[in-house]
Design an enzyme around this catalytic site. Structure first.
Site, PDB file in Angstrom:
ATOM      1  N   HIS A  13       0.858  -1.183   0.000  1.00 12.13           N
ATOM      2  CA  HIS A  13       0.000   0.000   0.000  1.00 12.13           C
ATOM      3  C   HIS A  13       0.895   1.233   0.000  1.00 12.13           C
ATOM      4  O   HIS A  13       2.074   1.158   0.375  1.00 12.13           O
ATOM      5  CB  HIS A  13      -0.911  -0.002   1.222  1.00 12.13           C
ATOM      6  CG  HIS A  13      -2.010  -1.005   1.139  1.00 12.13           C
ATOM      7  ND1 HIS A  13      -2.521  -1.638   2.245  1.00 12.13           N
ATOM      8  CD2 HIS A  13      -2.703  -1.490   0.083  1.00 12.13           C
ATOM      9  CE1 HIS A  13      -3.490  -2.455   1.870  1.00 12.13           C
ATOM     10  NE2 HIS A  13      -3.610  -2.388   0.565  1.00 12.13           N
ATOM     11  N   GLY A  61      -2.816  -2.240  -8.270  1.00 14.87           N
ATOM     12  CA  GLY A  61      -3.714  -3.055  -7.450  1.00 14.87           C
ATOM     13  C   GLY A  61      -5.186  -2.778  -7.684  1.00 14.87           C
ATOM     14  O   GLY A  61      -5.953  -3.683  -8.019  1.00 14.87           O
ATOM     15  N   ASP A  66      -4.272  -6.774  -8.148  1.00 14.31           N
ATOM     16  CA  ASP A  66      -4.552  -7.734  -7.081  1.00 14.31           C
ATOM     17  C   ASP A  66      -5.193  -8.996  -7.654  1.00 14.31           C
ATOM     18  O   ASP A  66      -4.861 -10.115  -7.257  1.00 14.31           O
ATOM     19  CB  ASP A  66      -5.478  -7.119  -6.020  1.00 14.31           C
ATOM     20  CG  ASP A  66      -4.833  -5.980  -5.251  1.00 14.31           C
ATOM     21  OD1 ASP A  66      -3.584  -5.925  -5.185  1.00 14.31           O
ATOM     22  OD2 ASP A  66      -5.573  -5.137  -4.722  1.00 14.31           O
ATOM     23  N   ASP A  86      -1.147  -1.390   4.826  1.00 18.28           N
ATOM     24  CA  ASP A  86      -1.268  -0.254   5.739  1.00 18.28           C
ATOM     25  C   ASP A  86      -2.539  -0.455   6.562  1.00 18.28           C
ATOM     26  O   ASP A  86      -3.638  -0.235   6.062  1.00 18.28           O
ATOM     27  CB  ASP A  86      -1.330   1.046   4.939  1.00 18.28           C
ATOM     28  CG  ASP A  86      -1.576   2.261   5.814  1.00 18.28           C
ATOM     29  OD1 ASP A  86      -1.523   2.136   7.054  1.00 18.28           O
ATOM     30  OD2 ASP A  86      -1.815   3.346   5.256  1.00 18.28           O
ATOM     31  N   HIS A  93     -10.105  -0.200  -2.471  1.00 13.63           N
ATOM     32  CA  HIS A  93     -10.243  -1.522  -3.098  1.00 13.63           C
ATOM     33  C   HIS A  93     -10.059  -2.633  -2.051  1.00 13.63           C
ATOM     34  O   HIS A  93      -9.519  -3.692  -2.329  1.00 13.63           O
ATOM     35  CB  HIS A  93      -9.248  -1.668  -4.255  1.00 13.63           C
ATOM     36  CG  HIS A  93      -7.816  -1.623  -3.836  1.00 13.63           C
ATOM     37  ND1 HIS A  93      -7.221  -0.494  -3.342  1.00 13.63           N
ATOM     38  CD2 HIS A  93      -6.859  -2.578  -3.851  1.00 13.63           C
ATOM     39  CE1 HIS A  93      -5.964  -0.767  -3.053  1.00 13.63           C
ATOM     40  NE2 HIS A  93      -5.723  -2.025  -3.345  1.00 13.63           N
ATOM     41  N   ASP A  96     -10.768  -6.205  -2.933  1.00 12.43           N
ATOM     42  CA  ASP A  96      -9.718  -6.884  -3.706  1.00 12.43           C
ATOM     43  C   ASP A  96      -8.615  -7.403  -2.785  1.00 12.43           C
ATOM     44  O   ASP A  96      -8.105  -8.506  -2.972  1.00 12.43           O
ATOM     45  CB  ASP A  96      -9.100  -5.931  -4.730  1.00 12.43           C
ATOM     46  CG  ASP A  96     -10.109  -5.386  -5.711  1.00 12.43           C
ATOM     47  OD1 ASP A  96     -11.106  -6.080  -5.982  1.00 12.43           O
ATOM     48  OD2 ASP A  96      -9.908  -4.260  -6.196  1.00 12.43           O
ATOM     49  N   ARG A 102      -7.497 -14.004   0.988  1.00  9.46           N
ATOM     50  CA  ARG A 102      -8.276 -15.251   1.000  1.00  9.46           C
ATOM     51  C   ARG A 102      -7.653 -16.293   0.076  1.00  9.46           C
ATOM     52  O   ARG A 102      -7.532 -17.470   0.442  1.00  9.46           O
ATOM     53  CB  ARG A 102      -9.723 -14.974   0.578  1.00  9.46           C
ATOM     54  CG  ARG A 102     -10.591 -16.218   0.542  1.00  9.46           C
ATOM     55  CD  ARG A 102     -12.026 -15.881   0.097  1.00  9.46           C
ATOM     56  NE  ARG A 102     -12.773 -17.076  -0.099  1.00  9.46           N
ATOM     57  CZ  ARG A 102     -12.768 -17.818  -1.209  1.00  9.46           C
ATOM     58  NH1 ARG A 102     -12.048 -17.453  -2.247  1.00  9.46           N
ATOM     59  NH2 ARG A 102     -13.489 -18.901  -1.298  1.00  9.46           N
TER      60      ARG A 102
END
Length: 132
Positions: A13, A61, A66, A86, A93, A96, A102
Site C-alpha cells: 500500500h 492493485g 490484485d 497499511d 479496493h 480486492d 483469501r
C-alpha cells in the site's frame, strides 16, 4: 541440495512502499535468485532503485493487479506473496485486498503482511529448498 527459484509477488500500500523498498534492499542477496512480479506503483518504486532486478510489472492493485496476483495463485504460478499492508488507512479496493488474502490462505501460499513475517519466510530453510 540445489536451490529452487521461486515466484514471488511484491505489493505494498502507498504508506508501506518505502518499507517494502527498504526490506528488498536489505535482503537483496537472498532475493536476487528468485523471480518477481509487482503491482504497478510498487513495481515503479522498486525498479527506480533496483534497476538490475527483473520484476514483471502487473496492473495497479485497484486496476486489476490484485486480481492478477490472485489468478497466479489459483494457477500455481505464485509461491510467496509479500504484501505490506497499511492497517491504518482505509483502502478503496479493500474487497480486492481481502480476496487476495483469501486466495493466499485457500491455496496455502506463504503471505507476509509486514517485514517481520517476510524475514521469517525468507530465512526459513524451506525458502531456499522448497518441496515442490
Amino acid at each position: 541440495m540445489a536451490e529452487t527459484c521461486l515466484n514471488i509477488g511484491l505489493v505494498a500500500h502507498d504508506a508501506m512502499k518505502a518499507t517494502l523498498l527498504d526490506w528488498v534492499t536489505r535482503n537483496k542477496s537472498i532475493l536476487e535468485k528468485h523471480r518477481f512480479c509487482a503491482t504497478g506503483t510498487t513495481w515503479k518504486v522498486l525498479t527506480d532503485i533496483h534497476r538490475d532486478m527483473k520484476i514483471e510489472r502487473l496492473k495497479s492493485g485497484p486496476m486489476g493487479g490484485d486480481q492478477q496476483l490472485g489468478a497466479r495463485i489459483c494457477e500455481g504460478k505464485l509461491d510467496v506473496l509479500i504484501f505490506f499492508q497499511d492497517p491504518m488507512t482505509a483502502q478503496p479496493h479493500d474487497v480486492d485486498v481481502k480476496a487476495l488474502v483469501r486466495m493466499s490462505t485457500l491455496y496455502d501460499i506463504p503471505l507476509a503482511c509486514n517485514p517481520a513475517t517476510a524475514d521469517l519466510i525468507i530465512t526459513n530453510p524451506a525458502f531456499a529448498h522448497p518441496a515442490r
